[in-house]
Write an enzyme that holds these catalytic residues in place. Sequence first.
Site, mmCIF file in Angstrom:
data_model
loop_
_atom_site.group_PDB
_atom_site.id
_atom_site.type_symbol
_atom_site.label_atom_id
_atom_site.label_comp_id
_atom_site.label_asym_id
_atom_site.label_seq_id
_atom_site.Cartn_x
_atom_site.Cartn_y
_atom_site.Cartn_z
ATOM 1 N N HIS A 196 0.824 -1.208 0.000
ATOM 2 C CA HIS A 196 0.000 0.000 0.000
ATOM 3 C C HIS A 196 0.860 1.261 0.000
ATOM 4 O O HIS A 196 0.427 2.311 -0.469
ATOM 5 C CB HIS A 196 -1.004 -0.036 1.154
ATOM 6 C CG HIS A 196 -2.146 -0.941 0.850
ATOM 7 N ND1 HIS A 196 -2.183 -2.240 1.280
ATOM 8 C CD2 HIS A 196 -3.243 -0.760 0.082
ATOM 9 C CE1 HIS A 196 -3.279 -2.812 0.809
ATOM 10 N NE2 HIS A 196 -3.941 -1.937 0.079
ATOM 11 N N GLU A 441 -10.794 -10.894 -5.134
ATOM 12 C CA GLU A 441 -9.356 -10.766 -4.854
ATOM 13 C C GLU A 441 -8.792 -11.994 -4.153
ATOM 14 O O GLU A 441 -7.656 -12.012 -3.715
ATOM 15 C CB GLU A 441 -9.031 -9.484 -4.092
ATOM 16 C CG GLU A 441 -9.976 -9.087 -3.008
ATOM 17 C CD GLU A 441 -9.695 -7.697 -2.455
ATOM 18 O OE1 GLU A 441 -8.745 -7.031 -2.868
ATOM 19 O OE2 GLU A 441 -10.465 -7.273 -1.577
ATOM 20 N N ASP A 465 -4.380 -8.111 -4.651
ATOM 21 C CA ASP A 465 -4.534 -9.232 -3.725
ATOM 22 C C ASP A 465 -4.723 -10.543 -4.467
ATOM 23 O O ASP A 465 -4.257 -11.586 -4.014
ATOM 24 C CB ASP A 465 -5.712 -8.985 -2.781
ATOM 25 C CG ASP A 465 -5.287 -8.070 -1.639
ATOM 26 O OD1 ASP A 465 -4.223 -8.334 -1.049
ATOM 27 O OD2 ASP A 465 -5.998 -7.092 -1.365
ATOM 28 N N CYS A 512 -9.778 -3.051 -10.565
ATOM 29 C CA CYS A 512 -9.347 -1.846 -9.838
ATOM 30 C C CYS A 512 -7.972 -2.026 -9.207
ATOM 31 O O CYS A 512 -7.504 -1.159 -8.487
ATOM 32 C CB CYS A 512 -10.383 -1.424 -8.803
ATOM 33 S SG CYS A 512 -10.597 -2.626 -7.492
HETATM 34 C C1 PEP Z 1 -6.517 -4.991 -4.895
HETATM 35 O O1 PEP Z 1 -6.298 -5.837 -4.024
HETATM 36 O O2 PEP Z 1 -6.196 -5.133 -6.097
HETATM 37 C C2 PEP Z 1 -7.179 -3.718 -4.548
HETATM 38 C C3 PEP Z 1 -7.598 -2.888 -5.474
HETATM 39 O O3 PEP Z 1 -7.304 -3.417 -3.237
HETATM 40 P P1 PEP Z 1 -6.087 -2.993 -2.301
HETATM 41 O O4 PEP Z 1 -4.905 -2.695 -3.175
HETATM 42 O O5 PEP Z 1 -6.537 -1.807 -1.523
HETATM 43 O O6 PEP Z 1 -5.882 -4.195 -1.439
HETATM 44 MG MG MG Z 2 -7.205 -5.681 -2.132
#
Ligand code: PEP
Ligand code: MG
Length: 580
Positions: A196, A441, A465, A512
């Site tokens: 993140h 995910e 994920d 996403c």
């Molecule tokens: C993902 O896991 O691709 C996602 C968009 O969520 P995050 O990156 O916040 O875990």
């Molecule tokens: Mg995620």
Amino acid sequence: MSFTLHGLGVSAGIAIGRAMLMSHATLEVSHLTLAPRQVDKEIARFDAAILAVKKELAAMKENTEHAPAELAAFIDVHAMFLEDSELTDKPREIIRERRCNAEWALVQQMEHLVHQFEQFDDPYLRERKFDVVQVVERVIKELLGHPARATAKASKQTREEALIVVAHDLSPADTIAFKDHRFAAFITDVGGATSHTAILARSMAIPAVLGLENGRALIRDGEQLIVDGMRGVVIVNPDPRVLEEYRLRMEQIELEKTKLRQLKDSPAQTLDGVDIALHANIELPGDIRDALDGGAEGIGLFRTEFLFLNRGDMPDEQEQYEAYKKVVKGMGGRPVTIRTFDLGADKDLNPEATAGDRVKTNPALGRRAIRLSLAEPKMFQIQLRAILRASRHGPIKLLIPMLAHAHEIDQTLAAIEQAKSSLRGEKIAFDENIQVGGMIEIPAAALAVGIFLRRLDFLSIGTNDLIQYTLAIDRSDEQVAALYDPLHPAVLMLLAHTIASAEKVGIPVSVCGETAGDPKLTRLLLGMGLRIFSMHPSQVLKVKSRILKSDISELAPNVRKMLRLDEPAKLREALEKLNS
Ligand code: PEP
Ligand code: MG
């Protein structure tokens, strides 16, 4: 002396600036027990170090006339802390009472103060914990015999130069706290490409190189750095020729950005006339400005858990409602997908409180995201009510992270119904038909996607994920970062299966995760049938430019063939062809 460090380039772009060391000094400090007769000497050593750092700061202050205002402000705050008895007297008491070395005493007191700062409601005050850490680092360096003299010397030349954060590690909470500062780049010793922290660097559109391993130990405060986020390279004390070369490249990048900006208002349509929706991912309400500037048609992912980080308490319903309302109103009628909290794993809600818990060796497999929300029904109801209340101000969709089981979806839908019914009882308006979607995910979710398609209104694939869980690699661990591969045949199979299954029953599906914002993968995703992409605002125009040059009728058969390949080298070759 000039030298080069190599790491993971996680956010493209080039920055030239001065190093600003930032991280917990605890990493370097050992705990020694002193003989009683050594105590006075240790206190004198501590006092001398404080005095030396005060002088160093005063010298820096004299030289900051032409430095960025932010640097001058940092120096003032640091000097102020050194006048405070919490940092000058308390460690002396600790040395005397516990008969320990000065470094250790100082770090104990630093941790106590950091904890206190974290409890403040005011974000400005909460952020001051970083200043405490930095000033303590200065004193520790002095104690260890590595004073940060480079800054004092270098600061004379810092006219109009930017600051580059150099840290051992940055948690997502640390990184989000820097959003208001205009740092030019981040570099850290640890962290994976889809951690993140990396995502936040990309969302701030600033270059970042992670996984440098020992950058923080080698770089000194104030040294000049070039950060090349594309190649994953950091050049320390570059020579003038290299500097000139990079300045030229920075200009080129700016030129390319200017060209891309011309695409802002053109529709994202392929050469064969297929409309593609390009949405933005955001972390905080303030990010909508970038989303709109970047030409996004909506918000495809609002990572609401960032509202929770860096604070001692939970935002209440009203505060959350205001935040969601701000986003939906700011987007002026464009759709906004709000994801319920994805707390847990690396986004620990309250690290201090859980520090004494049973050690969680696999937090990413633990009580994270919807699992935590369902286990904390009060917290979940507050969020659901806040989102529902905001839904009367514009088109909001609800997105649920990390679902795997049918019963989790059922429980979530029941929780939403409960929130709706409480609002109805209070005669509070909301969108009765709010759409509810699930994130795909977890590989189990992708394989058994029918469970989702029968219960939900839309899907959003979180490739960050999905890849982490499919390939069993911790996305925040730089040691396995090289194994993180969106092109792994298993990942492609899961993606293609999810998209095709959703398409078959007419349920909208988006991606996403970071994959959606990578222009090298745009054609592959288009060929799989993807029509909705959500990504960092800074990527929207790059992906759009690729879409404008793509013909789906031509590339879809090639992608179908590509998906039958399971030899990585052949897959890469096919991707290159697709992109040529
Ligand atoms: C993902 O896991 O691709 C996602 C968009 O969520 P995050 O990156 O916040 O875990
Ligand atoms: Mg995620």
